[in-house]
Design a protein around this motif. Sequence first.
Motif, PDB file in Angstrom:
ATOM      1  N   ILE A  22      50.526  49.610  43.331  1.00 42.10           N
ATOM      2  CA  ILE A  22      50.860  48.782  42.167  1.00 42.10           C
ATOM      3  C   ILE A  22      49.624  48.023  41.695  1.00 42.10           C
ATOM      4  CG2 ILE A  22      52.228  46.796  41.399  1.00 42.10           C
ATOM      5  CD1 ILE A  22      54.473  47.849  43.300  1.00 42.10           C
ATOM      6  N   LEU A  23      48.821  47.528  42.617  1.00 43.49           N
ATOM      7  CA  LEU A  23      47.591  46.819  42.240  1.00 43.49           C
ATOM      8  C   LEU A  23      46.611  47.751  41.523  1.00 43.49           C
ATOM      9  CD1 LEU A  23      46.978  44.588  45.380  1.00 43.49           C
ATOM     10  CD2 LEU A  23      47.582  43.825  43.084  1.00 43.49           C
ATOM     11  N   ARG A  24      46.488  48.991  42.019  1.00 43.89           N
ATOM     12  CA  ARG A  24      45.603  49.955  41.354  1.00 43.89           C
ATOM     13  C   ARG A  24      46.092  50.229  39.925  1.00 43.89           C
ATOM     14  NH1 ARG A  24      46.577  52.385  45.641  1.00 43.89           N
ATOM     15  NH2 ARG A  24      45.294  52.921  47.354  1.00 43.89           N
ATOM     16  N   GLU A  25      47.406  50.332  39.814  1.00 49.31           N
ATOM     17  CA  GLU A  25      48.001  50.585  38.501  1.00 49.31           C
ATOM     18  C   GLU A  25      47.734  49.422  37.536  1.00 49.31           C
ATOM     19  OE1 GLU A  25      52.540  50.863  36.797  1.00 49.31           O
ATOM     20  OE2 GLU A  25      52.153  51.692  38.792  1.00 49.31           O
ATOM     21  N   ALA A  26      47.856  48.213  38.029  1.00 47.37           N
ATOM     22  CA  ALA A  26      47.700  47.036  37.173  1.00 47.37           C
ATOM     23  C   ALA A  26      46.248  46.721  36.853  1.00 47.37           C
ATOM     24  CB  ALA A  26      48.347  45.821  37.834  1.00 47.37           C
ATOM     25  N   GLY A  31      44.565  49.992  33.342  1.00 41.35           N
ATOM     26  CA  GLY A  31      45.711  49.224  33.784  1.00 41.35           C
ATOM     27  C   GLY A  31      46.157  48.161  32.800  1.00 41.35           C
ATOM     28  N   SER A  32      47.410  47.809  32.928  1.00 41.20           N
ATOM     29  CA  SER A  32      47.996  46.742  32.129  1.00 41.20           C
ATOM     30  C   SER A  32      48.879  45.915  33.059  1.00 41.20           C
ATOM     31  CB  SER A  32      48.833  47.320  30.989  1.00 41.20           C
ATOM     32  OG  SER A  32      49.622  46.297  30.411  1.00 41.20           O
ATOM     33  N   ILE A  33      48.516  44.661  33.222  1.00 37.77           N
ATOM     34  CA  ILE A  33      49.274  43.793  34.121  1.00 37.77           C
ATOM     35  C   ILE A  33      50.705  43.632  33.636  1.00 37.77           C
ATOM     36  CG2 ILE A  33      49.438  41.446  35.043  1.00 37.77           C
ATOM     37  CD1 ILE A  33      46.320  41.463  34.971  1.00 37.77           C
ATOM     38  N   GLY A  34      50.863  43.369  32.340  1.00 39.10           N
ATOM     39  CA  GLY A  34      52.203  43.172  31.778  1.00 39.10           C
ATOM     40  C   GLY A  34      53.082  44.403  31.929  1.00 39.10           C
ATOM     41  N   ALA A  35      52.531  45.572  31.585  1.00 37.57           N
ATOM     42  CA  ALA A  35      53.303  46.817  31.680  1.00 37.57           C
ATOM     43  C   ALA A  35      53.657  47.133  33.128  1.00 37.57           C
ATOM     44  CB  ALA A  35      52.515  47.973  31.058  1.00 37.57           C
ATOM     45  N   THR A  36      52.717  46.882  34.034  1.00 36.41           N
ATOM     46  CA  THR A  36      52.970  47.149  35.459  1.00 36.41           C
ATOM     47  C   THR A  36      54.070  46.232  35.980  1.00 36.41           C
ATOM     48  OG1 THR A  36      50.684  47.847  35.786  1.00 36.41           O
ATOM     49  CG2 THR A  36      51.926  47.254  37.750  1.00 36.41           C
ATOM     50  N   CYS A  37      54.016  44.978  35.606  1.00 38.21           N
ATOM     51  CA  CYS A  37      55.053  44.028  36.042  1.00 38.21           C
ATOM     52  C   CYS A  37      56.429  44.458  35.538  1.00 38.21           C
ATOM     53  CB  CYS A  37      54.720  42.619  35.558  1.00 38.21           C
ATOM     54  SG  CYS A  37      53.329  41.882  36.419  1.00 38.21           S
ATOM     55  N   ARG A  39      57.384  47.528  34.643  1.00 38.25           N
ATOM     56  CA  ARG A  39      57.765  48.807  35.251  1.00 38.25           C
ATOM     57  C   ARG A  39      58.317  48.614  36.668  1.00 38.25           C
ATOM     58  NH1 ARG A  39      54.507  51.751  33.003  1.00 38.25           N
ATOM     59  NH2 ARG A  39      52.579  51.072  33.983  1.00 38.25           N
ATOM     60  N   HIS A  40      57.751  47.674  37.403  1.00 39.57           N
ATOM     61  CA  HIS A  40      58.172  47.472  38.799  1.00 39.57           C
ATOM     62  C   HIS A  40      59.058  46.246  38.979  1.00 39.57           C
ATOM     63  CE1 HIS A  40      55.602  50.681  40.264  1.00 39.57           C
ATOM     64  NE2 HIS A  40      54.656  50.223  39.449  1.00 39.57           N
ATOM     65  N   ALA A  41      59.382  45.581  37.875  1.00 40.58           N
ATOM     66  CA  ALA A  41      60.253  44.392  37.888  1.00 40.58           C
ATOM     67  C   ALA A  41      59.743  43.326  38.858  1.00 40.58           C
ATOM     68  CB  ALA A  41      61.694  44.778  38.210  1.00 40.58           C
ATOM     69  N   ILE A  42      58.454  43.003  38.710  1.00 38.72           N
ATOM     70  CA  ILE A  42      57.863  41.927  39.506  1.00 38.72           C
ATOM     71  C   ILE A  42      57.179  40.956  38.559  1.00 38.72           C
ATOM     72  CG2 ILE A  42      57.514  43.291  41.599  1.00 38.72           C
ATOM     73  CD1 ILE A  42      54.590  43.645  40.789  1.00 38.72           C
ATOM     74  N   LEU A  47      51.997  39.612  41.562  1.00 33.48           N
ATOM     75  CA  LEU A  47      50.892  40.571  41.471  1.00 33.48           C
ATOM     76  C   LEU A  47      49.563  39.916  41.841  1.00 33.48           C
ATOM     77  CD1 LEU A  47      50.687  43.548  40.619  1.00 33.48           C
ATOM     78  CD2 LEU A  47      50.069  42.740  38.348  1.00 33.48           C
ATOM     79  N   TYR A  48      49.338  38.713  41.320  1.00 36.14           N
ATOM     80  CA  TYR A  48      48.089  38.018  41.630  1.00 36.14           C
ATOM     81  C   TYR A  48      48.042  37.553  43.084  1.00 36.14           C
ATOM     82  CZ  TYR A  48      46.403  38.199  36.868  1.00 36.14           C
ATOM     83  OH  TYR A  48      45.920  38.649  35.663  1.00 36.14           O
ATOM     84  N   THR A  49      49.189  37.230  43.660  1.00 39.17           N
ATOM     85  CA  THR A  49      49.237  36.877  45.085  1.00 39.17           C
ATOM     86  C   THR A  49      48.852  38.085  45.923  1.00 39.17           C
ATOM     87  OG1 THR A  49      50.920  35.184  44.740  1.00 39.17           O
ATOM     88  CG2 THR A  49      50.734  36.087  46.973  1.00 39.17           C
TER      89      THR A  49
END
Length: 118
Positions: A22-26, A31-37, A39-42, A47-49
């Motif tokens: 997930i981190l690699r994806e974001a 990568g897109s942090i918003g889209a990754t969040c 997609r994975h409902a987080i 993610l930053y933690t």
Amino acid sequence: MSSQIAVVAGRRRWSADQKLSILREAFGSDGSIGATCKRHAIGSGQLYTWRRRALAGDLDGLKRTAPPSFAEVDMSVSTAAMMGTGQIGIELPSGVRLTVDAAVDAGALARVMSVLAR
């Protein structure tokens, strides 16, 4: 008027491999942090933690202790020590030489040697 409520029960558990993926994806080149969040409902905070923990080598949440470090020490007894002066000579691989009294506090000596061995 129609409204929907989503109920999430319990906590999800992510393996370290899943978190890294997930981190690699974001944070990857595309990568897109918003889209990754989404997609994975987080949350982005989660993610930053994970990112902070991954950079610290603690992604799985298990605290790692540093492996013990040892210094090679050659100990020799000088002629004066054999004659009853009670002194011990210690030479570290770095060339540092210590001479201590036989009654030296072992804990204090260990602390001094750990600093000198660095």
